[in-house]
Design a protein around this motif. Structure first.
Motif, PDB file in Angstrom:
ATOM      1  N   CYS A 124      95.358-111.158  29.478  1.00 37.28           N
ATOM      2  CA  CYS A 124      95.198-112.229  30.966  1.00 37.28           C
ATOM      3  C   CYS A 124      96.025-110.574  31.544  1.00 37.28           C
ATOM      4  CB  CYS A 124      96.682-112.813  30.629  1.00 37.28           C
ATOM      5  SG  CYS A 124      97.758-113.336  30.592  1.00 37.28           S
ATOM      6  N   GLU A 140      92.200-122.955  31.562  1.00 35.81           N
ATOM      7  CA  GLU A 140      92.608-122.189  32.738  1.00 35.81           C
ATOM      8  C   GLU A 140      91.784-123.716  33.537  1.00 35.81           C
ATOM      9  OE1 GLU A 140      93.483-120.498  34.586  1.00 35.81           O
ATOM     10  OE2 GLU A 140      92.654-119.046  33.163  1.00 35.81           O
ATOM     11  N   HIS A 169      92.133-112.368  37.574  1.00 34.94           N
ATOM     12  CA  HIS A 169      92.938-112.352  36.764  1.00 34.94           C
ATOM     13  C   HIS A 169      92.988-114.042  35.795  1.00 34.94           C
ATOM     14  CE1 HIS A 169      97.376-112.787  35.564  1.00 34.94           C
ATOM     15  NE2 HIS A 169      96.761-111.416  35.450  1.00 34.94           N
ATOM     16  N   LEU A 170      93.205-114.642  34.868  1.00 39.61           N
ATOM     17  CA  LEU A 170      93.242-115.036  34.270  1.00 39.61           C
ATOM     18  C   LEU A 170      95.297-115.908  33.426  1.00 39.61           C
ATOM     19  CD1 LEU A 170      89.697-115.258  31.933  1.00 39.61           C
ATOM     20  CD2 LEU A 170      90.236-116.605  34.059  1.00 39.61           C
ATOM     21  N   LYS A 171      95.124-116.649  33.151  1.00 36.46           N
ATOM     22  CA  LYS A 171      96.745-117.121  33.305  1.00 36.46           C
ATOM     23  C   LYS A 171      96.899-117.515  31.440  1.00 36.46           C
ATOM     24  CE  LYS A 171      96.012-122.112  32.824  1.00 36.46           C
ATOM     25  NZ  LYS A 171      96.990-122.255  31.138  1.00 36.46           N
ATOM     26  N   ASP A 186      95.369-115.602  27.376  1.00 32.45           N
ATOM     27  CA  ASP A 186      94.198-114.364  27.140  1.00 32.45           C
ATOM     28  C   ASP A 186      92.874-115.500  26.502  1.00 32.45           C
ATOM     29  OD1 ASP A 186      95.895-112.383  26.930  1.00 32.45           O
ATOM     30  OD2 ASP A 186      96.642-113.449  25.055  1.00 32.45           O
TER      31      ASP A 186
END
Length: 272
Positions: free
Chosen positions: A54, A215, A259-261, A263
């Motif tokens: 992330c 997620e 964009h993920l919050k 990993d």
């Protein structure tokens, strides 16, 4: 400034910001070198993985490595927190899981041309002793570590605070295997359990970090196990690499942005 308060740190100059960005990029490149490069090529077996940090640096790590003529070690770990401290612990733990150290015994295997493997539960116990939270900035990590016998098709694995693996057998609904254990570094002198499964032709096994299921979308709803299991079912007819990448894309679509919050890491095994 109030008496006794800490002085404010000055803003970084443009040059300092550039050097900081370069340092992070260099560290990220080093971290990526520890990911699987050449996956083992073994008749009757396939492996695939995906790794989406992330930030520049990640707390996740995974690998597939040959221990001896019979056994392949597979693992996926997830360090608590983010940033440089989490990444440093991730890198250090990854190095500890390397099966050979200049020909000498390692944490996971003995010495020699065909070394004996350390049992998964013992590997977790050794890591727990080696990486107490108090010595790592109060960071801990969760992990799943397994030994696959490529001849008997038996996989022995230990879970340390990590999501259990998902087993997708041919013609059956995928299920998460129940397994538990303390995360690495939280409790002193803890023992770990070991589980055993046999992978039949056509079966697939998925290991993943909790960033995959936790997620959230714009409404704050988690992706969750049910959606993951459905996505795995939908991907059973695809190649293993395609299925793994499709799971990541499902989560990105759920998130609504690249964009993920957290990993996101996935490691999959398929028996032919």
């Amino acid at each position: 400034m109030y008496p006794g308060s800490a002085p404010r740190s000055r803003p970084l100059s443009r040059g300092e910001r550039l050097r900081h960005a370069w340092d992070l990029d260099a560290a990220a490149r080093v971290q990526r070198t520890l990911l699987p490069d050449n996956l083992p090529e073994i008749e009757g077996w396939s492996f695939a993985w995906s790794y989406r940090p992330c930030d520049e640096l990640a707390g996740d790590a995974l690998n597939v490595v040959r221990i001896n003529d019979d056994l392949i070690a597979v693992y996926l770990l997830d360090v608590s927190g983010h940033g440089v401290p989490a990444a440093l612990l991730s890198v250090t733990a990854t190095r500890s899981l390397h099966p050979r150290a200049a020909g000498a015994p390692s944490l996971v295997a003995g010495s020699g041309a065909n070394p004996q493997a350390v049992d998964p539960a013992q590997v977790a116990s050794r890591l727990n002793t080696l990486y107490p939270m108090a010595s790592n900035g109060n960071h801990y990590f969760t992990m799943i570590y397994g030994l696959l016998n490529v001849h008997t098709r038996r996989l022995r694995f230990t879970v340390a605070g990590h999501p259990g693996p998902i087993l997708a057998r041919t013609g059956e609904t995928p299920e998460r295997l129940a397994a538990s254990g303390f995360p690495i570094g939280i409790v002193d002198a803890v023992s770990y359990d070991e589980s055993v499964i046999e992978l039949c032709p056509g079966d697939r096994l998925y290991l993943h970090s909790d960033g995959l299921t936790e997620e959230v979308n714009a409404e704050g709803e988690m992706f969750g196990d049910d959606r993951l299991l459905r996505a795995i079912t939908d991907g059973q007819a695809r190649g293993l690499n395609d299925t793994v990448e499709s799971l990541v894309q499902e989560v990105i679509a759920w998130r609504g942005e690249e964009h993920l919050k957290d990993d996101v890491s996935i490691l999959a095994i398929a028996a032919a």
